[in-house]
Design a protein around this motif. Structure first.
Motif, mmCIF file in Angstrom:
data_model
loop_
_atom_site.group_PDB
_atom_site.id
_atom_site.type_symbol
_atom_site.label_atom_id
_atom_site.label_comp_id
_atom_site.label_asym_id
_atom_site.label_seq_id
_atom_site.Cartn_x
_atom_site.Cartn_y
_atom_site.Cartn_z
ATOM 1 N N MET A 1 8.819 -10.822 -2.272
ATOM 2 C CA MET A 1 9.625 -10.050 -3.207
ATOM 3 C C MET A 1 8.719 -9.201 -4.091
ATOM 4 S SD MET A 1 12.828 -9.859 -4.267
ATOM 5 C CE MET A 1 13.690 -9.174 -5.623
ATOM 6 N N ILE A 2 9.006 -7.938 -4.174
ATOM 7 C CA ILE A 2 8.213 -7.010 -4.970
ATOM 8 C C ILE A 2 8.751 -7.012 -6.394
ATOM 9 C CG2 ILE A 2 7.605 -4.595 -5.292
ATOM 10 C CD1 ILE A 2 7.785 -4.300 -2.258
ATOM 11 N N ASN A 3 7.857 -7.139 -7.338
ATOM 12 C CA ASN A 3 8.229 -7.096 -8.743
ATOM 13 C C ASN A 3 8.688 -5.683 -9.077
ATOM 14 O OD1 ASN A 3 8.331 -6.950 -11.532
ATOM 15 N ND2 ASN A 3 6.505 -8.203 -11.823
ATOM 16 N N GLU A 4 9.936 -5.534 -9.475
ATOM 17 C CA GLU A 4 10.503 -4.212 -9.767
ATOM 18 C C GLU A 4 9.773 -3.509 -10.899
ATOM 19 O OE1 GLU A 4 12.930 -2.162 -8.479
ATOM 20 O OE2 GLU A 4 12.828 -3.519 -6.798
ATOM 21 N N ASN A 5 9.183 -4.262 -11.825
ATOM 22 C CA ASN A 5 8.500 -3.639 -12.945
ATOM 23 C C ASN A 5 7.190 -2.987 -12.537
ATOM 24 O OD1 ASN A 5 10.475 -4.356 -14.790
ATOM 25 N ND2 ASN A 5 9.599 -6.379 -15.051
ATOM 26 N N LEU A 6 6.637 -3.377 -11.412
ATOM 27 C CA LEU A 6 5.364 -2.815 -11.003
ATOM 28 C C LEU A 6 5.473 -1.349 -10.613
ATOM 29 C CD1 LEU A 6 3.782 -5.733 -8.978
ATOM 30 C CD2 LEU A 6 3.227 -4.993 -11.285
ATOM 31 N N TYR A 7 6.656 -0.908 -10.200
ATOM 32 C CA TYR A 7 6.776 0.482 -9.807
ATOM 33 C C TYR A 7 6.591 1.394 -11.007
ATOM 34 C CZ TYR A 7 11.404 1.357 -11.789
ATOM 35 O OH TYR A 7 12.436 1.540 -12.649
ATOM 36 N N SER A 8 6.647 0.836 -12.193
ATOM 37 C CA SER A 8 6.565 1.663 -13.392
ATOM 38 C C SER A 8 5.185 1.639 -14.035
ATOM 39 C CB SER A 8 7.625 1.202 -14.401
ATOM 40 O OG SER A 8 7.336 -0.110 -14.844
ATOM 41 N N LEU A 9 4.148 1.274 -13.277
ATOM 42 C CA LEU A 9 2.806 1.286 -13.828
ATOM 43 C C LEU A 9 2.480 2.658 -14.406
ATOM 44 C CD1 LEU A 9 0.760 -0.618 -11.105
ATOM 45 C CD2 LEU A 9 1.280 -1.397 -13.407
ATOM 46 N N THR A 10 2.009 2.665 -15.606
ATOM 47 C CA THR A 10 1.635 3.927 -16.235
ATOM 48 C C THR A 10 0.195 3.831 -16.722
ATOM 49 O OG1 THR A 10 2.611 3.175 -18.307
ATOM 50 C CG2 THR A 10 3.976 4.575 -16.912
ATOM 51 N N ILE A 11 -0.694 3.507 -15.818
ATOM 52 C CA ILE A 11 -2.100 3.344 -16.161
ATOM 53 C C ILE A 11 -2.912 4.593 -15.841
ATOM 54 C CG2 ILE A 11 -2.133 0.835 -15.950
ATOM 55 C CD1 ILE A 11 -3.668 2.636 -13.185
ATOM 56 N N GLY A 12 -2.289 5.587 -15.249
ATOM 57 C CA GLY A 12 -3.008 6.780 -14.812
ATOM 58 C C GLY A 12 -3.414 7.712 -15.921
ATOM 59 N N ASP A 13 -2.774 7.597 -17.074
ATOM 60 C CA ASP A 13 -3.002 8.459 -18.224
ATOM 61 C C ASP A 13 -2.698 9.920 -17.914
ATOM 62 O OD1 ASP A 13 -3.363 8.678 -20.898
ATOM 63 O OD2 ASP A 13 -5.543 8.656 -20.862
ATOM 64 N N HIS A 14 -1.880 10.124 -16.904
ATOM 65 C CA HIS A 14 -1.386 11.453 -16.543
ATOM 66 C C HIS A 14 -0.202 11.213 -15.606
ATOM 67 C CE1 HIS A 14 -1.137 15.472 -14.881
ATOM 68 N NE2 HIS A 14 -1.907 15.880 -15.893
ATOM 69 N N ILE A 15 0.901 11.880 -15.828
ATOM 70 C CA ILE A 15 2.121 11.599 -15.069
ATOM 71 C C ILE A 15 1.945 11.834 -13.570
ATOM 72 C CG2 ILE A 15 3.216 13.849 -15.365
ATOM 73 C CD1 ILE A 15 4.948 10.406 -15.536
ATOM 74 N N LEU A 156 -5.475 2.635 -6.958
ATOM 75 C CA LEU A 156 -4.863 3.330 -8.083
ATOM 76 C C LEU A 156 -5.817 4.346 -8.700
ATOM 77 C CD1 LEU A 156 -2.996 0.377 -9.808
ATOM 78 C CD2 LEU A 156 -2.152 1.964 -8.069
ATOM 79 N N TRP A 157 -5.228 5.435 -9.200
ATOM 80 C CA TRP A 157 -5.958 6.535 -9.826
ATOM 81 C C TRP A 157 -5.730 6.518 -11.326
ATOM 82 C CZ3 TRP A 157 -9.118 10.054 -7.427
ATOM 83 C CH2 TRP A 157 -9.074 10.103 -6.033
#
Length: 188
Positions: A1-15, A156-157
């Motif tokens: 099961m994929i954690n639904e919250n992971l799709y919202s990672l905002t670690i890129g510091d650019h959209i 990840l970038w």
């Protein structure tokens, strides 16, 4: 099961990089958090802040397909830019040319502000703010600060805005900690 919250990672510091990071490496496999049009729509609304009109002339599937295409176009261009290759902006330009925006005057408390609004009659119009963000990233930002995580198998970038520009990890809590543990145990 994929954690639904992971799709919202905002670690890129650019959209644009956050968009690329909707694909990651988890538990030994590549995971795409955009598995359906609803995943894409939630990301566009909640993370990218793109207002998608409830009445629109395109299907959720069309939006899903075009979002995936734009993400892969951006991924290719970012990888080529980082590698110092010549860039072909033809596909990105198609998404840019479809932009239809205007400035709206909005009021917040006692202040007036100008806010760019995008029409959403087509999938290209909906996705054009992301295409604009990607163009800005590729043209205006320092390529030396555009980095891929140094974590083992991490894809990840991020854009390194740290003061010393020595950021190595997508997240110190995840990849940075794994590296520290591996080094402590003598695995590296």
């Amino acid at each position: 099961m994929i954690n639904e919250n992971l799709y919202s990672l905002t670690i890129g510091d650019h959209i644009a990089l956050d968009m690329l990071n909707t694909v990651s490496y988890l538990d030994g496999r590549i995971v795409d958090y955009w598995r359906s049009s609803q995943n894409v729509i939630r990301w566009l609304v909640n993370i990218a802040g793109i207002d998608i009109a409830p009445t629109r002339s395109f299907s959720d599937q069309e939006l899903f397909n075009d979002a995936i295409e734009l993400r892969e176009v951006i991924r290719t261009l970012v990888e080529q830019r980082k590698a110092g290759c010549n860039l072909d902006f033809t596909k990105l330009s198609l998404f840019l040319s479809g932009a239809s925006s205007y400035l709206a005057i909005t009021k917040s408390s006692n202040n007036f502000m100008l806010q760019r609004r995008y029409r959403s009659d087509s999938t290209i119009e909906v996705l054009s703010p992301l295409a604009e963000a990607a163009a800005d990233l590729l043209i205006n930002l320092d390529v030396n600060l555009l980095k891929r995580c140094c974590g083992l198998n991490c894809i990840l970038w991020f854009y390194d805005r740290s003061k010393s520009h020595r950021r190595r990890w997508c997240s110190m809590d995840v990849c940075g900690n794994r590296h520290k543990v591996s080094r402590y145990r003598g695995h590296i």
